[in-house]
Design a protein around this motif. Structure first.
Motif, PDB file in Angstrom:
ATOM      1  N   PHE A 132       3.499   1.841  -9.039  1.00 47.60           N
ATOM      2  CA  PHE A 132       2.529   0.786  -9.336  1.00 47.60           C
ATOM      3  C   PHE A 132       3.177  -0.492  -9.867  1.00 47.60           C
ATOM      4  O   PHE A 132       2.731  -1.595  -9.567  1.00 47.60           O
ATOM      5  CB  PHE A 132       1.479   1.308 -10.316  1.00 47.60           C
ATOM      6  N   ARG A 135       2.869   5.969  -5.813  1.00 50.85           N
ATOM      7  CA  ARG A 135       2.606   5.762  -7.239  1.00 50.85           C
ATOM      8  C   ARG A 135       3.651   4.864  -7.900  1.00 50.85           C
ATOM      9  O   ARG A 135       3.918   4.943  -9.097  1.00 50.85           O
ATOM     10  CB  ARG A 135       2.492   7.102  -7.983  1.00 50.85           C
ATOM     11  N   CYS A 149      -3.319  -2.071  -9.013  1.00 43.85           N
ATOM     12  CA  CYS A 149      -2.066  -1.823  -9.735  1.00 43.85           C
ATOM     13  C   CYS A 149      -2.248  -1.993 -11.241  1.00 43.85           C
ATOM     14  O   CYS A 149      -1.745  -1.181 -12.041  1.00 43.85           O
ATOM     15  CB  CYS A 149      -0.970  -2.754  -9.226  1.00 43.85           C
ATOM     16  N   ARG A 171       0.828  -1.203   0.000  1.00 38.53           N
ATOM     17  CA  ARG A 171       0.000   0.000   0.000  1.00 38.53           C
ATOM     18  C   ARG A 171       0.867   1.259   0.000  1.00 38.53           C
ATOM     19  O   ARG A 171       0.534   2.266  -0.642  1.00 38.53           O
ATOM     20  CB  ARG A 171      -0.924  -0.010   1.222  1.00 38.53           C
ATOM     21  N   LEU A 204       1.919   1.993  -3.476  1.00 38.58           N
ATOM     22  CA  LEU A 204       0.852   2.605  -4.273  1.00 38.58           C
ATOM     23  C   LEU A 204       0.682   4.081  -3.918  1.00 38.58           C
ATOM     24  O   LEU A 204       0.443   4.910  -4.812  1.00 38.58           O
ATOM     25  CB  LEU A 204      -0.466   1.860  -4.060  1.00 38.58           C
ATOM     26  N   GLY A 243       4.678  -2.226  -6.995  1.00 36.88           N
ATOM     27  CA  GLY A 243       3.586  -2.731  -6.174  1.00 36.88           C
ATOM     28  C   GLY A 243       2.979  -3.987  -6.760  1.00 36.88           C
ATOM     29  O   GLY A 243       2.691  -4.953  -6.040  1.00 36.88           O
ATOM     30  N   TYR A 249      -4.053   1.053 -12.706  1.00 40.03           N
ATOM     31  CA  TYR A 249      -3.214   2.248 -12.764  1.00 40.03           C
ATOM     32  C   TYR A 249      -2.109   2.119 -13.816  1.00 40.03           C
ATOM     33  O   TYR A 249      -1.646   3.121 -14.367  1.00 40.03           O
ATOM     34  CB  TYR A 249      -2.604   2.538 -11.393  1.00 40.03           C
TER      35      TYR A 249
END
Length: 670
Positions: free
Chosen positions: A29, A27, A56, A21, A24, A32, A59
């Motif tokens: 992604f 950012r 993820c 988290r 994320l 992540g 995004y």
């Protein structure tokens, strides 16, 4: 990238989820997704990890992959609201407005505290000219925006299953803001979910004192009162809500449900049928209609309504179990196969699964497929047992306290105390011991009113116990030694006053009424103190027959001892031991009626019961199956038929699997 160190209260998996988290939020992604995908191989069904993978993917621009992940996610966790919010985000990215709206609506239906979903709904509805719907969403946004962040966070945690976390947040918040009525309402909802109903009632009553116009709190308050069997008070609150918003579907549904609680089944049926006309999801309403019809004795109409409920929602376990619970219904081949397929579906909710298991157990038993039948009964019981907090040792200690408190000298010293009214006839024992048949026979007499399983005596016992329930501070029944004759008489008078609502218009013509709560056998000393002239009938059945019948029965609530054979046998022994004590200290006060004797000599058994109750013999009692009255228990259809002997030895079909029960019953069976 190094793994984070778990906090003292979290596992390594939870720490990894927290780390992802964090990625994320920054950012990151792609990193992540890589971490979440690796973790998913270790915990493939973890809800939080599945959610993070889909987020993820979206995004990163791979919306088709995100939707595929969400489809898999839904099969595992179909009630997770943020799943549908994320699906709404995906469809909105693709420009599929109708699908996005559908997903967001599903999200807020599961979790009304999802502010992002409401905002998206308002924007999307405005974009397609749905001004009324957009305005409704904006009202929700305004309401949620007014909530304290901690309260909004707790609301989300609750709906996503983190009840303990939500409770911690709310209690901490209320320490600093003791008059926040929304926090009080949410904490009461947690109490309701955990079955701590006295706390929930107190919180909601307090919230309404601060904010009498807080209709959501009043709605919850009426529901809690109904669950506590305070039906008269619940009905009063429901009528207040209807006076404010007579067309509100939730208020009307609550009112109808409470009408069922007070025995006004015709009125409940009227309202349920009105609600059905424009119901977006009619399955539960069909079920409620069917229950009312069954209680009123309209079996063919009830069957049609149960089948409509099953058709309205695939996998609706309660609809199938309700058909099985008629005891006289026989399933078709196609229905049995459909139940097998639905029960095996991985995404089926646990409640639907155990309802289907019990339904399949009954359907297959009726066909003589006893091994497969027992498999499903055992599976359903195991699922229910996993949800249970039942502790046999705790129950046995409670019953031992009854024996220690209610000695013969103690009762003799209070002879003549209590309310002298002879009105109640208590039928006690284990469930499935034939008590409904005895009730139907007695209620066929012109001087006896049949009611239902009333919760007033257990509620009084809980009141005397107080808010603490641990063995170390058990106040009940010892607290009864401190009460005066005046106090005990007042309790008896209040019992009679509170139960008037269940006696109907015939009460004036029928001086006696039946309270058929089986578990009242635990409180016969209390009953003797507050209502010394009440009659008590102990409904007995052959131990193995009674215990197996309980194992095959899925109870709507309570009776948690029935979900394991060893527990049932142990409970039966504890019951017999306590009843032996009551017969010793209350000689001549209790009539034992053996079910097998009733079947073998119906008229003789009837005359014996009527003589014990001080009633003259009436032929209508022999024709009990012709008596028109509401019957709410599992035996409702059986007692509308003449006496039959087929059920006496049904338990023998399951003999190969009863080892644990036989062992538990061994001292009782000799």
């Amino acid at each position: 990238m190094a793994a984070v160190q778990p906090r003292p209260t979290e596992s390594r998996i939870e720490a990894e989820v927290r780390r992802i988290r964090g990625l994320l939020e920054k950012r990151h992604f792609r990193a992540g997704l890589a971490c979440a995908s690796t973790l998913l191989r270790e915990v493939p069904e973890n809800r939080d990890v599945l959610y993070l993978v889909a987020v993820c993917e979206r995004y990163l621009g791979d919306v088709p992959a995100a939707l595929a992940s969400l489809e898999h996610f839904e099969r595992l966790h179909p009630q997770f609201a943020r799943l549908f919010q994320e699906r709404g985000h995906c469809y909105r990215t693709l420009g599929k407005t109708a699908l996005a709206i559908e997903a967001y609506q599903r999200a807020v239906a599961l979790n009304p505290a999802l502010l992002a979903s409401w905002r998206m709904l308002a924007a999307l509805w405005r974009s397609i000219g749905q001004r009324s719907a957009a305005a409704s969403a904006e009202r929700e946004i305004t309401h949620l925006a007014q909530l304290a962040p901690a309260v909004l966070s707790a609301a989300g945690m609750m709906t996503e299953g983190d009840v303990d976390g939500a409770e911690r947040v709310l209690r901490q918040f209320l320490l600093a803001h003791p008059n926040d009525v929304e926090a009080m309402r949410l904490l009461a909802q947690i109490g309701t979910r955990l079955d701590v109903l006295d706390d929930a009632e107190f919180l909601l009553e307090s919230a309404l004192q601060f904010a009498p116009d807080f209709h959501l709190a009043r709605y919850d308050y009426a529901g809690v009162l109904a669950r506590r069997h305070k039906h008269a008070a619940a009905l009063e609150e429901a009528r207040k809500l209807l006076a404010i918003e007579p067309g509100n579907r939730a208020f009307r549904t609550l009112y109808a449900t409470i009408c069922v609680g007070v025995g006004s089944h015709e009125e409940a049926l009227r309202v349920f049928r009105e609600l059905l006309h424009d119901a977006p999801e009619p399955a539960e309403l069909h079920l409620s209609i069917a229950h009312a019809l069954k209680t009123l004795g309209h079996q063919s109409q009830a069957i049609a309504a149960y089948r409509a409920a099953a058709a309205a929602r695939p996998g609706f376990g309660d609809a199938y179990w309700s058909l099985a619970n008629l005891k006289t219904y026989r399933f078709e081949n196609a229905q049995i196969e459909a139940m097998r397929v639905q029960e095996a579906a991985p995404s089926l909710a646990v409640g639907d699964r155990y309802h289907l298991c019990f339904a399949l157990g009954k359907a297959l038993e009726d066909r003589g497929a006893y091994a497969e039948s027992f498999h499903y009964y055992a599976r359903g019981n195991a699922l229910k047992k996993a949800e249970s907090r039942y502790r046999p040792d705790q129950l046995e200690r409670a019953l031992q306290r009854q024996i220690e408190t209610f000695t013969r000298p103690f009762l003799e010293s209070r002879r003549g105390w209590g309310c002298p009214a002879p009105d109640p006839i208590f039928i006690v024992g284990l469930p499935r011991a034939g008590s409904t048949l005895l009730e139907q026979i007695l209620a066929s007499h012109s001087k006896v009113e049949g009611t239902m399983e009333l919760a007033d005596i257990p509620r009084l016992a809980a009141q005397l116990q107080g808010r603490e329930e641990s063995d170390s501070v058990a106040r009940y029944p010892a607290v009864l030694t401190e009460l005066s004759a005046v106090q005990l008489a007042a309790f008896g008078a209040k019992y009679l006053q509170d139960t008037c609502i269940y006696r109907g218009r015939a009460a004036q013509a029928r001086p006696f009424f039946i309270d058929k709560m089986p578990n009242n056998f635990r409180h016969l000393g209390l009953i003797q103190l507050i209502l010394p002239n009440a009659k008590i009938i102990d409904a007995r059945r052959e131990p193995l027959a009674c215990c197996v019948s309980n194992f095959k029965q899925l109870f709507a609530s309570g009776q948690e001892f029935t979900y394991e054979l060893a527990d049932i046998g142990r409970y039966y022994r504890a019951y017999v031991r306590l009843m032996e004590h009551w017969n010793e200290v209350l000689p001549g006060k209790i009539l034992r009626v053996q079910h097998e004797d009733v079947v073998a000599d119906l008229e003789g058994s009837i005359r014996r019961m009527l003589e014990f109750c001080g009633l003259e013999y009436e032929p209508a009692c022999l024709q009990y199956h012709r008596t028109q009255r509401s019957v709410r228990t599992a035996s409702s259809e059986q007692v509308r038929q003449p006496i039959f002997t087929e059920g006496l030895d049904q338990w023998r079909h399951f003999e190969p699997w009863l080892g644990a029960l036989r062992e538990a019953l061994a001292p009782e069976r000799g």
